[in-house]
Structure formats: C-alpha cells, structure tokens
Design a protein around this motif. Structure first.
Motif, PDB file in Angstrom:
ATOM      1  N   LYS A 212       0.824  -1.209   0.000  1.00  0.00           N
ATOM      2  CA  LYS A 212       0.000   0.000   0.000  1.00  0.00           C
ATOM      3  C   LYS A 212       0.864   1.267   0.000  1.00  0.00           C
ATOM      4  O   LYS A 212       0.453   2.315  -0.505  1.00  0.00           O
ATOM      5  N   ILE A 213       2.069   1.157   0.568  1.00  0.00           N
ATOM      6  CA  ILE A 213       2.999   2.294   0.589  1.00  0.00           C
ATOM      7  C   ILE A 213       3.291   2.804  -0.818  1.00  0.00           C
ATOM      8  O   ILE A 213       3.526   3.997  -1.039  1.00  0.00           O
ATOM      9  N   LEU A 214       3.253   1.868  -1.792  1.00  0.00           N
ATOM     10  CA  LEU A 214       3.546   2.250  -3.175  1.00  0.00           C
ATOM     11  C   LEU A 214       2.556   3.279  -3.713  1.00  0.00           C
ATOM     12  O   LEU A 214       2.823   3.953  -4.692  1.00  0.00           O
ATOM     13  N   ARG A 215       1.380   3.381  -3.088  1.00  0.00           N
ATOM     14  CA  ARG A 215       0.425   4.402  -3.531  1.00  0.00           C
ATOM     15  C   ARG A 215       1.030   5.793  -3.422  1.00  0.00           C
ATOM     16  O   ARG A 215       0.677   6.689  -4.163  1.00  0.00           O
ATOM     17  N   LEU A 216       1.897   5.988  -2.440  1.00  0.00           N
ATOM     18  CA  LEU A 216       2.437   7.322  -2.191  1.00  0.00           C
ATOM     19  C   LEU A 216       3.412   7.732  -3.290  1.00  0.00           C
ATOM     20  O   LEU A 216       3.282   8.800  -3.868  1.00  0.00           O
ATOM     21  N   GLY A 217       4.379   6.864  -3.586  1.00  0.00           N
ATOM     22  CA  GLY A 217       5.315   7.181  -4.654  1.00  0.00           C
ATOM     23  C   GLY A 217       4.607   7.248  -5.995  1.00  0.00           C
ATOM     24  O   GLY A 217       4.926   8.069  -6.843  1.00  0.00           O
ATOM     25  N   HIS A 218       3.615   6.371  -6.151  1.00  0.00           N
ATOM     26  CA  HIS A 218       2.899   6.341  -7.421  1.00  0.00           C
ATOM     27  C   HIS A 218       2.093   7.620  -7.632  1.00  0.00           C
ATOM     28  O   HIS A 218       1.844   8.015  -8.774  1.00  0.00           O
ATOM     29  N   ALA A 219       1.698   8.271  -6.542  1.00  0.00           N
ATOM     30  CA  ALA A 219       0.990   9.547  -6.663  1.00  0.00           C
ATOM     31  C   ALA A 219       1.858  10.529  -7.447  1.00  0.00           C
ATOM     32  O   ALA A 219       1.367  11.273  -8.292  1.00  0.00           O
TER      33      ALA A 219
ATOM     34  N   ILE B 169      -1.501  13.121   0.284  1.00  0.00           N
ATOM     35  CA  ILE B 169      -0.584  12.660  -0.776  1.00  0.00           C
ATOM     36  C   ILE B 169      -1.354  11.843  -1.806  1.00  0.00           C
ATOM     37  O   ILE B 169      -1.198  12.018  -3.011  1.00  0.00           O
TER      38      ILE B 169
ATOM     39  N   PHE C 251      -3.269  13.226  -4.960  1.00  0.00           N
ATOM     40  CA  PHE C 251      -2.609  13.523  -6.235  1.00  0.00           C
ATOM     41  C   PHE C 251      -2.589  12.271  -7.101  1.00  0.00           C
ATOM     42  O   PHE C 251      -2.433  11.171  -6.588  1.00  0.00           O
TER      43      PHE C 251
ATOM     44  N   LEU D 197       3.422  17.492  -6.472  1.00  0.00           N
ATOM     45  CA  LEU D 197       4.382  16.668  -5.729  1.00  0.00           C
ATOM     46  C   LEU D 197       5.763  16.771  -6.380  1.00  0.00           C
ATOM     47  O   LEU D 197       5.872  17.000  -7.575  1.00  0.00           O
TER      48      LEU D 197
ATOM     49  N   ILE E 114       8.908  12.618  -3.084  1.00  0.00           N
ATOM     50  CA  ILE E 114       7.825  11.706  -2.707  1.00  0.00           C
ATOM     51  C   ILE E 114       8.186  10.254  -3.028  1.00  0.00           C
ATOM     52  O   ILE E 114       7.763   9.311  -2.348  1.00  0.00           O
ATOM     53  N   LEU E 115       9.001  10.080  -4.085  1.00  0.00           N
ATOM     54  CA  LEU E 115       9.385   8.724  -4.493  1.00  0.00           C
ATOM     55  C   LEU E 115      10.169   8.000  -3.403  1.00  0.00           C
ATOM     56  O   LEU E 115      10.268   6.777  -3.416  1.00  0.00           O
TER      57      LEU E 115
ATOM     58  N   GLY F 211       7.610   5.473  -1.608  1.00  0.00           N
ATOM     59  CA  GLY F 211       7.322   4.206  -2.275  1.00  0.00           C
ATOM     60  C   GLY F 211       8.575   3.352  -2.371  1.00  0.00           C
ATOM     61  O   GLY F 211       8.527   2.136  -2.247  1.00  0.00           O
TER      62      GLY F 211
ATOM     63  N   ASP G 273      -3.329  -5.570  -3.405  1.00  0.00           N
ATOM     64  CA  ASP G 273      -3.548  -4.557  -2.356  1.00  0.00           C
ATOM     65  C   ASP G 273      -5.016  -4.181  -2.444  1.00  0.00           C
ATOM     66  O   ASP G 273      -5.408  -3.415  -3.325  1.00  0.00           O
TER      67      ASP G 273
ATOM     68  N   ARG H 162      -1.012   0.234 -10.703  1.00  0.00           N
ATOM     69  CA  ARG H 162      -2.131  -0.539 -10.190  1.00  0.00           C
ATOM     70  C   ARG H 162      -3.144  -0.824 -11.278  1.00  0.00           C
ATOM     71  O   ARG H 162      -3.387   0.004 -12.140  1.00  0.00           O
TER      72      ARG H 162
END
Lengths: 251, 251
Positions: A68-75, B17, B20, B65, B69-70, B73, B107, B132
C-alpha cells in the motif's frame, strides 16, 4: 510559514516511512527511534498508525511496509507528466541501441530514476523508477549538476558523501568541479566505471521548450562490450536526437 | 489499539498525498479538501507541511508533488526482498519470450506491480513498479483472487468497481467467481482483451517454500500477434518454470 501551519505528526510519520530501506526492511520500535531521532513513544505511535491504515504489517515485534505504501510514490509518478512523456522515447532508444536507457531528475544530492527501459541488466543493483544514485558519480547526476550555477553544484558536492565505489570514482570536489565544467561545455557526461566496475554510461540533459534543463537521460553499457572511449561515438547522437524531439514536448 | 496510539495528523497527511494522481497532478487547497473529505484548514496545513519538507512545490495557488515523494514508495520497493528476487527471472523470461513480463501482489481490490521487464509496449498505459490495475479483470489479479477462500474473493469483488473496460470485460460477480474456480483448477489465468482491446495476458501464481501464494507473474502480448487461445501453449511452460525456480527462494 507559521508554526501552526506545520503538522508535526505528519512530518514525523514521513520520517518513519523513510527509515525503512534495503538494509532495514524489518524494524522494531527501538530501531525506528534510533534511525529517525524520534523518541520511542512517538516512533511507536507513528508505526501503529501505519499498521492501522494498512501501510505496514506488525507481528508484535517487527514492522514491515506493505505494498500500500507504493500508492504514495505512485501519486508522484502518475501525477507528473515527465515520466509519461519520456517513457516511449526511452523504449525506442533502448531497442535501437540494445542497451538500457533511463531518465532521472535531481533530488538533493541524488538522482532519482523517473523512467527506465531495460534491455539486459548490467548493474548489480536493480534500477527502477524511484531508485536513487549519488549524483556526483552518475552520468545523469553530472549532467544535472553541470546545469546548475557553480556555487549551487559545489554546495551539493559538499553535502554529498563523496566515497569511492571503485578505484576510478572521482571524489575530490575540485576535480569534480573541473569535470562539471567539461560536461557543461561538451554537452554530455561519460562515466567510466566510477559507480561499479564493468559499467559505463553516457548522459545528456533534457531541456524544456524554454531551454531549462528539467531532467537527464542516459544509456548504460557493459565496459567489456563498449569501452568508455567509444560511448560518445556510439550513443551521443541517439541520445541527442531524443533530447531534440523531447524539447518541444516539455513545458 | 488505543485512540492515543493513532497520529491523526499523519493519517490525514497520507490521504493528502494520495489525492494527487494521473488526472489530478496540480491541486489547490480546495481540491484537496474535496478529494480527501478534510476541512480546508487541515488540508492547507498538510499541504504546507509537504511543501516545507520538500515533498511538494507550491506556486501560491497550486501544489504539485516533487520527486522526493518517491522516497516513500521506494522505501517499500527497496526494503522488500520479493521485487529483487523476482526481477532477474522476469528479465530472463521477457528476453526468452520477446514479450513483457511482470510480477504483482494484491492490495485490496487492485494488483500492484512490484517488478516488470518490458520488451515492447503493448498497452496504452505505462506500467511500472507501483502501477495498479483492478484485480478482477487482470490476469495476475485473477490468479491472486483464485488463491483466496471463496468468501474473501467474493467480498473483494463486491468492493470492486466492476466496470466494462472493453466489450469483453467480465463484470458479473457470479461469472467472475466461476472463472476464479476455473483459474484455481487449471493453475493459470488468461485474459483476452478484457482490460484493453488488443491485449492478452497469462498469469500463474508464485508460491513460497511453504506453498502459500505470495505474488503472481504474467506475460502480456498483443492479441494481433498471439491470439488468446495460443497464450497457454506458448507461455504457460516458461511461466511455470520460473514459478518452480522461485519457489525455494521465496520464504
């Protein structure tokens, strides 16, 4: 910015996420407190919040991050036009030259990969969007540092942990600044096994339509098949051609 | 978990976050308030915190962003052994079959790409680690759903937004459950242009050394060059062979 405009709990939580990494995949509360400088109670609350929200798993002793953390970088990756614009050009370039091609931007003293087209793997580390390398010894990093005013690039070099990854790594700030001047003048950077023995790479800057350098692209090749001296002969034109095509697309 | 163990400011910030994304790269305070359900003052404080820490840029009206941010993730991707273990096998597989190969985990109702070896691009969207797709109409999603008890997979299907991406997309939960039973029995899933016209894919589960399904791998191919009926003939053995090799490496 006023004190009251800052959410400290958020800032601390982000630090906790960043405490996890390649060498620290499973962390206990005390480990996180140590890595972040937060007190144990705060580290514990941030970790339990991550677990409660599904960003981490907790076995009663250790925490691990979940996908789920990947959602942040993917944003970032999905919200930023650059990776989407560059990717098809990298795919074509990698296919044409039969080597891996990548794009990256600068984040502090590091380059961050934002797109990559992989042919065969030549490095021992696995590069992907989000991967980071120290800017001072990566070809894209040299190009991005060379695009800055000297005082800014020197400041970044001074903040960098200048270590020798190989016997060939340049670590002297003066010699690095000379190299940046050369890169700026010639319009490209070649790295000859400074990051890893056996790996060469060549990078050029990507300018936007107003002539500002917004990213860099490179081609990496095994030194055994392409000596550093031949990198420019083989790959400079293909790279420059991509940079020319992208110039009008980057705003 | 006690109320006091939860850092609300952190939880709210993570929501900000996630606001976005591809269709929402630039957000004003009001946009974020609307997307997250937070009040304007809270949204504003979270956004200013992101900007203060360098995770976002702010032009006085809109926030975007930054590549920093990367780091979040990447904390997962670099901390989790699975992507590192799987990647070289995918590289080899993609090269062998001349198609793209990927690995993903579940996920919620989505599959998340954790590794990918791209040959040519066959989809209009750009897949990368962190990307995703809805599980119900992706081959890896079918395999991962099929590995769950029926009540759990049915619950996830009911939570999913079952929409028709193409005229071929299965969206009826009953028919999807029948398909999952078939996938479970045959040990693989084939998707024939349900996600995008022109794209077929085939997936198998990856089991760890204790026989638990921990991820899925797939091969995608253009329907024009490989009809769905031929996917299994061509790619099932190469996929199964990778799954067999990985079984003892996944703990």
């Amino acid at each position: 910015m006023q004190e009251t405009d800052f959410v400290s709990g958020f800032a601390r939580g982000l630090k906790v996420i960043e405490a996890f990494g390649e060498t620290t995949p499973r962390l206990a509360i005390a480990d996180v407190a140590k890595a972040t400088g937060l007190d144990r109670a705060t580290a514990r609350r941030c970790l339990l919040t991550l677990a409660e929200l599904g960003y981490a798993d907790y076995d009663g002793k250790f925490f691990v991050l979940t996908p789920k953390i990947l959602r942040l970088g993917h944003a970032y990756l999905s919200a930023t036009p650059l990776p989407h614009i560059v990717q098809p050009f990298l795919d074509k370039l990698a296919e044409e030259v039969h080597q891996s091609a990548s794009a990256s931007v600068l984040d502090g003293t590091e380059v961050v990969y934002i797109a990559r087209a992989s042919q065969k793997r030549v490095m021992s580390i696995n590069l992907m969007p989000g991967s980071r390398l120290p800017a001072y010894c990566a070809s894209m990093g040299r190009v991005l540092l060379a695009a800055m005013p000297d005082n800014e690039s020197l400041a970044l070099l001074k903040q960098s942990n200048l270590k020798s990854f190989t016997p060939r790594t340049l670590t002297d700030p003066i010699r690095l600044m000379e190299e940046l001047a050369r890169v700026r003048e010639q319009g490209f950077a070649v790295i000859d096994q400074e990051l890893e023995l056996g790996l060469c790479s060549i990078a050029v800057p990507l300018e936007n339509d107003r002539g500002r350098v917004v990213a860099a692209i490179n081609i990496g090749a095994p030194a055994a098949s392409v000596p550093a001296a031949e990198m420019a002969d083989r790959y400079l034109e293909p790279l420059k051609s991509v940079a020319r095509l992208l110039k009008s697309l980057l705003r």
